[in-house]
Design a protein around this motif. Structure first.
Motif, mmCIF file in Angstrom:
data_model
loop_
_atom_site.group_PDB
_atom_site.id
_atom_site.type_symbol
_atom_site.label_atom_id
_atom_site.label_comp_id
_atom_site.label_asym_id
_atom_site.label_seq_id
_atom_site.Cartn_x
_atom_site.Cartn_y
_atom_site.Cartn_z
ATOM 1 N N VAL A 130 2.483 1.924 -3.496
ATOM 2 C CA VAL A 130 1.543 2.419 -4.498
ATOM 3 C C VAL A 130 1.130 3.858 -4.198
ATOM 4 O O VAL A 130 1.047 4.696 -5.096
ATOM 5 C CB VAL A 130 0.300 1.507 -4.579
ATOM 6 N N ASN A 131 0.879 4.167 -2.945
ATOM 7 C CA ASN A 131 0.464 5.525 -2.574
ATOM 8 C C ASN A 131 1.595 6.538 -2.695
ATOM 9 O O ASN A 131 1.363 7.707 -2.998
ATOM 10 C CB ASN A 131 -0.067 5.542 -1.137
ATOM 11 N N ARG A 132 2.828 6.089 -2.464
ATOM 12 C CA ARG A 132 3.960 7.003 -2.446
ATOM 13 C C ARG A 132 4.559 7.225 -3.826
ATOM 14 O O ARG A 132 5.030 8.319 -4.146
ATOM 15 C CB ARG A 132 5.029 6.456 -1.490
ATOM 16 N N GLY A 139 -2.740 3.897 -8.905
ATOM 17 C CA GLY A 139 -3.538 3.543 -7.733
ATOM 18 C C GLY A 139 -4.878 2.930 -8.075
ATOM 19 O O GLY A 139 -5.564 2.417 -7.199
ATOM 20 N N THR A 159 4.618 7.999 -7.558
ATOM 21 C CA THR A 159 3.727 8.708 -8.479
ATOM 22 C C THR A 159 3.552 7.987 -9.806
ATOM 23 O O THR A 159 2.628 8.282 -10.561
ATOM 24 C CB THR A 159 4.272 10.124 -8.764
ATOM 25 N N ALA A 196 -6.913 1.297 0.270
ATOM 26 C CA ALA A 196 -6.241 2.177 1.225
ATOM 27 C C ALA A 196 -7.251 3.003 2.021
ATOM 28 O O ALA A 196 -7.105 3.192 3.235
ATOM 29 C CB ALA A 196 -5.271 3.104 0.489
ATOM 30 N N LYS A 197 -8.300 3.470 1.359
ATOM 31 C CA LYS A 197 -9.332 4.256 2.030
ATOM 32 C C LYS A 197 -10.028 3.442 3.108
ATOM 33 O O LYS A 197 -10.265 3.919 4.227
ATOM 34 C CB LYS A 197 -10.351 4.744 0.996
ATOM 35 N N ILE A 213 0.836 -1.207 0.000
ATOM 36 C CA ILE A 213 0.000 0.000 0.000
ATOM 37 C C ILE A 213 0.866 1.250 0.000
ATOM 38 O O ILE A 213 0.617 2.208 -0.735
ATOM 39 C CB ILE A 213 -0.945 0.005 1.220
ATOM 40 N N ASP A 214 1.901 1.248 0.825
ATOM 41 C CA ASP A 214 2.777 2.407 0.925
ATOM 42 C C ASP A 214 3.472 2.695 -0.403
ATOM 43 O O ASP A 214 3.570 3.842 -0.825
ATOM 44 C CB ASP A 214 3.820 2.177 2.023
ATOM 45 N N PHE A 231 -6.617 -0.176 -5.517
ATOM 46 C CA PHE A 231 -5.729 0.195 -4.415
ATOM 47 C C PHE A 231 -6.190 1.427 -3.663
ATOM 48 O O PHE A 231 -6.069 1.501 -2.438
ATOM 49 C CB PHE A 231 -4.301 0.407 -4.938
ATOM 50 N N TRP A 232 -6.690 2.424 -4.380
ATOM 51 C CA TRP A 232 -7.170 3.628 -3.694
ATOM 52 C C TRP A 232 -8.312 3.287 -2.742
ATOM 53 O O TRP A 232 -8.357 3.773 -1.605
ATOM 54 C CB TRP A 232 -7.634 4.671 -4.720
#
Length: 388
Positions: free
Chosen positions: A120-122, A128, A124, A181-182, A117-118, A177-178
């Motif tokens: 994919v979110n980090r 996501g 750019t 993560a949410k 998760i980290d 993924f978004w």
């Protein structure tokens, strides 16, 4: 005034010249290799991440056939390290603009999900909106390797197509993924993620998406089969289609009839009275008879009433089962009840429920109402009988 208009026009032209002149982050595609999908495992002996990717070479000028993919595998002390190791195999950086899926092993899902998760979110460059799956096989990489051998062109895109048609089945969730993560960041609630595995059909390995994996926080805690998953999706108001196979007994004979779901709506209303929490769950759906077992008439009024009642009991029973499983086996709110209580009863949530939510969830009561409307019987208005 006329001079002011001229000045504004010149300024507008200059701005448009800067903004619309070219793509600000344009890259030469031949300097990259396209990632269609990625699979992440972990080596138990070395603790290294194993990244298996399906890569697509861009079509060159003059080529008439479609693009072809290839499978590569690299290792690294971190996922990002493994991604960069892929450059040594290809001589090119990976381009993520067309990547559609990521499959993780159960080992990653149980103990190391936040690393994924980290990243994919980090990062750019990594998309996501990639769909996420958890593999039920020994290694997640088997999904790509074994199905790739069957000669299919781009396996990752075919897997993604299955999720696009999810509403026709509703036996597995559709999540990227978004969204994952949410849900992981939401207080008290946990996600469910679709399962994928290899099945052998007539000697040929094929991928199958069915059921789901239940999480508690960021750790996988168990699995739901097809029926349990559909029941969970009913509660979450995420069933848009699919079917129900209903068993009815009439005059000592058993029949299995199939209803197609045209529309479904679920409303969940919390109630807190005398320090006791109850979730009122109301499901209403429109269906049609799509298949009748035998010559018994379930289309006329009496038969339809029997089918309707049995269908309502079937849905209610399975919803109750999946709630019991979540409360007892998983001890995890995979239905999003916490978010509903926060919205509907913010004061009670903050003062009475939130401080001890895990215990409250395990013992909360449910009050279920299921209403099934049987609207039609497809193209045939009566039961087919032999000799007619």
């Amino acid at each position: 005034m006329r001079n002011l208009k001229k000045i504004l026009l010149i300024v507008l032209i200059l701005i448009n010249t800067i903004i619309l002149s070219a793509c600000w982050n344009y890259r030469e595609i031949d300097k990259f290799i396209i990632v269609a999908g990625m699979v992440i495992d972990k080596d138990k002996d070395t603790n290294k991440y194993i990244l298996t990717g399906e890569l697509i070479e861009p079509m060159r000028k003059g080529e008439k056939s479609g693009p072809e993919s290839k499978i590569i595998q690299v290792k690294g002390d971190s996922i990002f390290n493994a991604i960069r190791e892929g450059i040594e195999l290809n001589g090119k950086k990976m381009y993520w603009g067309h990547s559609q899926i990521m499959i993780i092993s159960e080992e990653i899902a149980k103990y190391d999900l936040m690393s994924v998760i980290d990243l994919v979110n980090r990062d750019t460059e990594i998309r996501g909106d990639m769909k996420i799956f958890v593999s039920k096989d020994n290694t997640a990489s088997e999904i790509l390797y074994k199905t790739y051998e069957t000669g299919e062109e781009i396996i990752s895109y075919k897997i993604n197509e299955v999720l696009k048609n999810q509403k026709s089945i509703s036996n597995y969730p559709d999540i990227n993924f978004w969204e994952l993560a949410k849900q992981l960041l939401a207080k008290g609630s946990s996600p469910i993620v679709p399962c994928i595995n290899i099945e052998i059909q007539e000697g040929v390995p094929m991928f199958r998406v069915s059921g789901s994996n239940a999480f508690k926080g960021n750790k996988l805690v168990g699995n739901l089969n097809d029926i349990e998953t559909k029941s969970a999706l009913f509660i979450k108001d995420e069933v848009k289609g699919g079917f129900l196979v209903i068993e009815s007994e009439v005059d000592g004979n058993k029949y299995k009839n199939t209803l197609e779901i045209f529309k479904s709506e679920t409303k969940v209303k919390p109630e807190y009275k005398d320090n006791k929490l109850t979730m009122n769950i109301n499901v209403e759906m429109d269906t049609g008879i799509i298949e009748i077992d035998g010559e018994r008439d379930f289309i006329e009024k009496k038969g339809r009433q029997i089918l309707q009642k049995d269908a309502e009991e079937y849905v209610k029973k399975n919803i109750k089962k999946v709630i019991d499983k979540a409360q007892t086996d998983f001890q995890s709110d995979i239905f999003g009840f916490a978010g509903i209580i926060m919205r509907e009863m913010p004061k009670e949530w903050k003062e009475k429920i939130e401080p001890n939510w895990e215990e409250e969830f395990k013992k909360l009561d449910t009050n279920m109402q299921v209403k099934i409307n049987i609207r039609n019987s497809a193209l045939i208005s009566k039961t087919i009988k032999v000799g007619e």
